[in-house]
Design a protein around this motif. Sequence first.
Motif, PDB file in Angstrom:
ATOM      1  N   LEU A 103       0.748  -1.327  -0.136  1.00 48.62           N
ATOM      2  CA  LEU A 103      -0.066  -0.039  -0.055  1.00 48.62           C
ATOM      3  C   LEU A 103       0.991   1.358   0.144  1.00 48.62           C
ATOM      4  O   LEU A 103       0.603   2.196  -0.629  1.00 48.62           O
ATOM      5  CB  LEU A 103      -0.924   0.149   1.090  1.00 48.62           C
ATOM      6  N   LEU A 104       1.947   1.047   0.678  1.00 47.18           N
ATOM      7  CA  LEU A 104       2.762   2.412   0.814  1.00 47.18           C
ATOM      8  C   LEU A 104       3.388   2.605  -0.621  1.00 47.18           C
ATOM      9  O   LEU A 104       3.550   3.738  -1.171  1.00 47.18           O
ATOM     10  CB  LEU A 104       4.126   2.416   1.775  1.00 47.18           C
ATOM     11  N   ALA A 105       3.867   1.494  -1.333  1.00 42.95           N
ATOM     12  CA  ALA A 105       4.661   1.698  -2.790  1.00 42.95           C
ATOM     13  C   ALA A 105       3.347   2.095  -3.550  1.00 42.95           C
ATOM     14  O   ALA A 105       3.535   3.069  -4.482  1.00 42.95           O
ATOM     15  CB  ALA A 105       5.185   0.267  -3.108  1.00 42.95           C
ATOM     16  N   GLY A 106       2.233   1.531  -3.537  1.00 43.01           N
ATOM     17  CA  GLY A 106       1.057   1.981  -4.430  1.00 43.01           C
ATOM     18  C   GLY A 106       0.691   3.590  -4.256  1.00 43.01           C
ATOM     19  O   GLY A 106       0.490   4.015  -5.242  1.00 43.01           O
ATOM     20  N   GLY A 107       0.739   3.907  -2.822  1.00 46.84           N
ATOM     21  CA  GLY A 107       0.297   5.211  -2.687  1.00 46.84           C
ATOM     22  C   GLY A 107       1.559   6.361  -3.189  1.00 46.84           C
ATOM     23  O   GLY A 107       0.816   7.409  -3.760  1.00 46.84           O
ATOM     24  N   ALA A 108       2.838   5.859  -3.320  1.00 45.52           N
ATOM     25  CA  ALA A 108       3.939   6.659  -3.568  1.00 45.52           C
ATOM     26  C   ALA A 108       3.452   6.752  -5.293  1.00 45.52           C
ATOM     27  O   ALA A 108       3.583   7.802  -5.670  1.00 45.52           O
ATOM     28  CB  ALA A 108       5.091   6.197  -3.297  1.00 45.52           C
ATOM     29  N   LEU A 109       3.363   5.730  -5.789  1.00 43.86           N
ATOM     30  CA  LEU A 109       3.098   5.793  -7.313  1.00 43.86           C
ATOM     31  C   LEU A 109       1.866   6.480  -7.740  1.00 43.86           C
ATOM     32  O   LEU A 109       2.059   7.238  -8.849  1.00 43.86           O
ATOM     33  CB  LEU A 109       3.046   4.367  -7.939  1.00 43.86           C
ATOM     34  N   LEU A 110       0.834   6.207  -7.133  1.00 43.09           N
ATOM     35  CA  LEU A 110      -0.405   6.969  -7.116  1.00 43.09           C
ATOM     36  C   LEU A 110      -0.230   8.588  -7.158  1.00 43.09           C
ATOM     37  O   LEU A 110      -0.679   9.334  -7.705  1.00 43.09           O
ATOM     38  CB  LEU A 110      -1.633   6.549  -6.398  1.00 43.09           C
ATOM     39  N   THR A 111       0.485   9.016  -5.980  1.00 40.98           N
ATOM     40  CA  THR A 111       0.455  10.454  -5.776  1.00 40.98           C
ATOM     41  C   THR A 111       1.461  10.960  -6.845  1.00 40.98           C
ATOM     42  O   THR A 111       1.149  12.058  -7.287  1.00 40.98           O
ATOM     43  CB  THR A 111       1.744  10.438  -4.372  1.00 40.98           C
ATOM     44  N   LEU A 112       2.702  10.309  -7.352  1.00 41.32           N
ATOM     45  CA  LEU A 112       3.377  10.869  -8.376  1.00 41.32           C
ATOM     46  C   LEU A 112       2.634  10.810  -9.548  1.00 41.32           C
ATOM     47  O   LEU A 112       2.390  11.907 -10.219  1.00 41.32           O
ATOM     48  CB  LEU A 112       4.586   9.877  -8.791  1.00 41.32           C
ATOM     49  N   SER A 113       1.931   9.779 -10.099  1.00 41.97           N
ATOM     50  CA  SER A 113       1.020   9.829 -11.186  1.00 41.97           C
ATOM     51  C   SER A 113       0.070  10.848 -11.305  1.00 41.97           C
ATOM     52  O   SER A 113      -0.472  11.529 -12.029  1.00 41.97           O
ATOM     53  CB  SER A 113       0.623   8.411 -11.496  1.00 41.97           C
ATOM     54  N   GLY A 114      -0.620  11.225  -9.993  1.00 39.72           N
ATOM     55  CA  GLY A 114      -1.671  12.157  -9.743  1.00 39.72           C
ATOM     56  C   GLY A 114      -1.185  13.745 -10.054  1.00 39.72           C
ATOM     57  O   GLY A 114      -1.599  14.484 -10.653  1.00 39.72           O
ATOM     58  N   ALA A 115       0.320  13.672  -9.632  1.00 38.83           N
ATOM     59  CA  ALA A 115       0.807  15.075  -9.867  1.00 38.83           C
ATOM     60  C   ALA A 115       1.245  15.224 -11.330  1.00 38.83           C
ATOM     61  O   ALA A 115       0.891  16.083 -12.056  1.00 38.83           O
ATOM     62  CB  ALA A 115       2.207  15.208  -9.204  1.00 38.83           C
ATOM     63  N   ILE A 158       6.457  12.668  -0.434  1.00 36.47           N
ATOM     64  CA  ILE A 158       5.816  11.525  -0.082  1.00 36.47           C
ATOM     65  C   ILE A 158       6.439  10.373  -0.369  1.00 36.47           C
ATOM     66  O   ILE A 158       6.404   9.168   0.335  1.00 36.47           O
ATOM     67  CB  ILE A 158       4.349  11.681  -0.615  1.00 36.47           C
ATOM     68  N   GLY A 159       6.974  10.283  -1.702  1.00 33.61           N
ATOM     69  CA  GLY A 159       7.712   8.994  -2.195  1.00 33.61           C
ATOM     70  C   GLY A 159       9.001   8.586  -1.100  1.00 33.61           C
ATOM     71  O   GLY A 159       9.359   7.594  -0.813  1.00 33.61           O
ATOM     72  N   ILE A 160       9.510   9.736  -0.844  1.00 36.25           N
ATOM     73  CA  ILE A 160      10.636   9.267   0.076  1.00 36.25           C
ATOM     74  C   ILE A 160      10.331   9.272   1.295  1.00 36.25           C
ATOM     75  O   ILE A 160      10.895   8.021   1.867  1.00 36.25           O
ATOM     76  CB  ILE A 160      11.525  10.755   0.336  1.00 36.25           C
ATOM     77  N   LEU A 161       9.337   9.667   1.979  1.00 34.42           N
ATOM     78  CA  LEU A 161       8.853   9.177   3.230  1.00 34.42           C
ATOM     79  C   LEU A 161       8.317   7.582   3.178  1.00 34.42           C
ATOM     80  O   LEU A 161       8.639   6.849   3.953  1.00 34.42           O
ATOM     81  CB  LEU A 161       7.567  10.090   3.791  1.00 34.42           C
ATOM     82  N   HIS A 162       7.641   7.276   2.296  1.00 35.08           N
ATOM     83  CA  HIS A 162       6.898   5.974   2.083  1.00 35.08           C
ATOM     84  C   HIS A 162       8.114   4.960   1.735  1.00 35.08           C
ATOM     85  O   HIS A 162       8.414   3.977   2.286  1.00 35.08           O
ATOM     86  CB  HIS A 162       6.043   5.993   0.764  1.00 35.08           C
ATOM     87  N   GLY A 163       9.096   5.576   1.191  1.00 31.00           N
ATOM     88  CA  GLY A 163      10.343   4.690   0.911  1.00 31.00           C
ATOM     89  C   GLY A 163      11.182   4.223   2.103  1.00 31.00           C
ATOM     90  O   GLY A 163      11.574   3.202   2.393  1.00 31.00           O
ATOM     91  N   ALA A 164      11.637   5.565   3.061  1.00 32.50           N
ATOM     92  CA  ALA A 164      11.867   5.267   4.204  1.00 32.50           C
ATOM     93  C   ALA A 164      11.296   4.253   5.232  1.00 32.50           C
ATOM     94  O   ALA A 164      11.661   3.364   5.837  1.00 32.50           O
ATOM     95  CB  ALA A 164      12.180   6.559   4.901  1.00 32.50           C
TER      96      ALA A 164
END
Length: 179
Positions: A103-115, A158-164
């Motif tokens: 879910l964290l990985a998917g959320g980061a990808l969705l956030t970036l694609s949403g941007a 968000i991607g960095i936080l989720h990745g961490a």
Amino acid sequence: MPTAPRSQFVTITAWLSLALALVGVLTGLLQAVMFIASPPDQGLLDALTAGGSGVALPPALVWVFDHLGLLLLASLLSSMLLAVASWGLLQRREWGRFGFIALLAGGALLTLSGAFAFDRLLADLNAQAGLDPASVDPLLANLQAALRMTMYGAALLIGILHGAIVWKLCTPAVRAEFR
């Protein structure tokens, strides 16, 4: 075999995520009730999509309006999935850890694609209006540039936080807590 001591990181992350997920479920249910009680005004949507205001909505935005119920359902289901994964994480279940990481990985990808999608929407709106924001008002161009920078910066953070968090959940010490 003795179990590894429980880390505060996992416990706090799980409780915070569970609380956010439950808020998401409650707001999703409220949105669903509101959507059912007052469906979108089809006349207004038709006027907007036909360009009655002089500028037709971009196709991506029309799709959003056409599939609003489906998007609300997807949001509600994702909050439910987060609640289940957070509970599994709190209980130190391996499926909870895997689900939470997914879910964290998917959320980061969705956030970036949403941007990227929102950036594209701004470009489409400018193109449909047939004008360059800088020619209308330099302040408008600067505002759009600041919006883009903020949007991409937030997506990156968000991607960095989720990745961490994913990295920490994959460390040997944390993995040892799960069964």
